[in-house]
Design a protein around this motif. Structure first.
Motif, PDB file in Angstrom:
ATOM      1  N   PHE A  76      -1.994   1.672  -2.192  1.00 28.81           N
ATOM      2  CA  PHE A  76      -2.828   1.814  -0.941  1.00 28.81           C
ATOM      3  C   PHE A  76      -1.294   1.469   0.547  1.00 28.81           C
ATOM      4  O   PHE A  76      -0.791   0.024   0.227  1.00 28.81           O
ATOM      5  CB  PHE A  76      -3.895   1.094  -0.518  1.00 28.81           C
ATOM      6  CG  PHE A  76      -5.089   1.025  -1.531  1.00 28.81           C
ATOM      7  CD1 PHE A  76      -6.425   2.433  -1.290  1.00 28.81           C
ATOM      8  CD2 PHE A  76      -5.133   1.075  -2.338  1.00 28.81           C
ATOM      9  CE1 PHE A  76      -6.971   2.460  -1.817  1.00 28.81           C
ATOM     10  CE2 PHE A  76      -6.417   1.835  -3.565  1.00 28.81           C
ATOM     11  CZ  PHE A  76      -7.153   2.003  -3.472  1.00 28.81           C
ATOM     12  N   THR A  77      -1.939   2.015   1.708  1.00 33.25           N
ATOM     13  CA  THR A  77      -0.961   1.723   2.616  1.00 33.25           C
ATOM     14  C   THR A  77      -1.455   1.901   3.451  1.00 33.25           C
ATOM     15  O   THR A  77      -2.613   2.189   4.203  1.00 33.25           O
ATOM     16  CB  THR A  77       0.936   2.729   2.917  1.00 33.25           C
ATOM     17  OG1 THR A  77      -0.245   4.307   3.120  1.00 33.25           O
ATOM     18  CG2 THR A  77       1.286   3.076   1.365  1.00 33.25           C
ATOM     19  N   ASN A  78      -0.931   1.389   4.828  1.00 29.70           N
ATOM     20  CA  ASN A  78      -1.793   0.507   6.301  1.00 29.70           C
ATOM     21  C   ASN A  78      -0.832   0.986   7.134  1.00 29.70           C
ATOM     22  O   ASN A  78       0.038   0.388   6.777  1.00 29.70           O
ATOM     23  CB  ASN A  78      -2.096  -0.741   6.058  1.00 29.70           C
ATOM     24  CG  ASN A  78      -3.123  -0.860   7.299  1.00 29.70           C
ATOM     25  OD1 ASN A  78      -3.273  -0.072   8.234  1.00 29.70           O
ATOM     26  ND2 ASN A  78      -3.179  -2.643   7.453  1.00 29.70           N
ATOM     27  N   SER A  79      -0.981   2.187   8.062  1.00 35.41           N
ATOM     28  CA  SER A  79      -0.215   2.060   9.020  1.00 35.41           C
ATOM     29  C   SER A  79      -0.618   1.667  10.525  1.00 35.41           C
ATOM     30  O   SER A  79       0.161   1.146  11.749  1.00 35.41           O
ATOM     31  CB  SER A  79      -0.119   3.818   9.512  1.00 35.41           C
ATOM     32  OG  SER A  79      -1.240   4.370   9.728  1.00 35.41           O
ATOM     33  N   ASP A  80      -1.659   0.732  10.103  1.00 34.05           N
ATOM     34  CA  ASP A  80      -2.203  -0.439  11.225  1.00 34.05           C
ATOM     35  C   ASP A  80      -1.498  -1.028  11.367  1.00 34.05           C
ATOM     36  O   ASP A  80      -0.544  -1.763  11.170  1.00 34.05           O
ATOM     37  CB  ASP A  80      -3.668  -0.282  11.212  1.00 34.05           C
ATOM     38  CG  ASP A  80      -4.922  -0.180  12.450  1.00 34.05           C
ATOM     39  OD1 ASP A  80      -3.983  -0.906  13.978  1.00 34.05           O
ATOM     40  OD2 ASP A  80      -5.822  -1.162  12.373  1.00 34.05           O
ATOM     41  N   SER A  81      -1.599  -1.804  13.106  1.00 36.70           N
ATOM     42  CA  SER A  81      -1.231  -3.288  13.416  1.00 36.70           C
ATOM     43  C   SER A  81      -2.752  -4.552  12.711  1.00 36.70           C
ATOM     44  O   SER A  81      -2.005  -5.347  12.890  1.00 36.70           O
ATOM     45  CB  SER A  81      -1.074  -3.560  14.480  1.00 36.70           C
ATOM     46  OG  SER A  81      -1.802  -3.509  15.334  1.00 36.70           O
ATOM     47  N   SER A  82      -3.516  -4.263  11.907  1.00 36.92           N
ATOM     48  CA  SER A  82      -4.187  -5.204  11.184  1.00 36.92           C
ATOM     49  C   SER A  82      -4.270  -4.870  10.063  1.00 36.92           C
ATOM     50  O   SER A  82      -4.032  -3.660   9.472  1.00 36.92           O
ATOM     51  CB  SER A  82      -5.518  -4.643  12.123  1.00 36.92           C
ATOM     52  OG  SER A  82      -5.603  -5.170  13.469  1.00 36.92           O
ATOM     53  N   ALA A  83      -4.771  -5.918   9.218  1.00 33.66           N
ATOM     54  CA  ALA A  83      -4.854  -5.954   7.760  1.00 33.66           C
ATOM     55  C   ALA A  83      -6.231  -5.331   7.321  1.00 33.66           C
ATOM     56  O   ALA A  83      -7.211  -5.193   8.866  1.00 33.66           O
ATOM     57  CB  ALA A  83      -5.044  -6.833   7.252  1.00 33.66           C
ATOM     58  N   HIS A  84      -6.503  -4.427   6.843  1.00 40.77           N
ATOM     59  CA  HIS A  84      -8.141  -4.026   6.769  1.00 40.77           C
ATOM     60  C   HIS A  84      -8.086  -3.948   4.558  1.00 40.77           C
ATOM     61  O   HIS A  84      -7.204  -3.941   4.242  1.00 40.77           O
ATOM     62  CB  HIS A  84      -7.855  -2.751   6.656  1.00 40.77           C
ATOM     63  CG  HIS A  84      -7.823  -2.136   8.093  1.00 40.77           C
ATOM     64  ND1 HIS A  84      -8.703  -2.618   8.924  1.00 40.77           N
ATOM     65  CD2 HIS A  84      -6.407  -1.711   9.086  1.00 40.77           C
ATOM     66  CE1 HIS A  84      -8.302  -1.997  10.068  1.00 40.77           C
ATOM     67  NE2 HIS A  84      -7.074  -1.736  10.183  1.00 40.77           N
TER      68      HIS A  84
END
Length: 135
Positions: free
Chosen positions: A36-44
């Motif tokens: 999984f990758t996350n390009s947002d500035s918050s954890a999800h």
């Protein structure tokens, strides 16, 4: 979770890119890892669970947190575990996932340099029969 490449198959096939379908009655061990990758500035948060013949498997869901992007690097987390499941001929299981944020994805990463290293598959699935009913 979709799988588009089969390396070895014996008694288990992937139907419609998501359905791990068996030809014999038996107990099966489904093992997987998903990048999984996350390009947002918050954890999800991401939820992962198993379905059998389209129905959710009771108590199979696990939640993980994918960290926020840091600098120029997307946050990353690997979900990896296994399920034991009893199946009849032509029954199937599917790996499901959901997240409330579209910036979390399951991604393939190609070969890289400096240093040289192989590609990172988006998903790896191994499903093997551990106790079967043979004709």
């Amino acid at each position: 979770m979709e799988c588009d490449t089969t390396l070895i198959s014996h008694g288990v096939s992937v139907v419609d890119a998501t359905k791990f379908t068996v030809i014999r009655k038996g107990t099966y061990n489904l093992q997987f890892s998903a990048q999984f990758t996350n390009s947002d500035s918050s954890a999800h948060r991401v939820s992962v669970w198993l379905t059998k013949n389209g129905d959710d498997v009771v108590d199979s869901c696990t939640d993980i947190s994918v960290p926020a992007k840091h600098g120029n690097s997307d946050g990353a987390a690997v979900a990896a575990w296994n399920f034991y499941v009893e199946l009849e001929p032509l029954e199937y299981v599917e790996l499901m996932w959901s997240t409330p944020d579209a910036k979390v994805t399951i991604d393939y990463v190609g070969e890289r340099t400096t240093p040289v290293r192989p590609a990172v598959p988006a998903i790896i699935v191994t499903m093997n029969e551990i106790n079967g009913s043979y004709p």
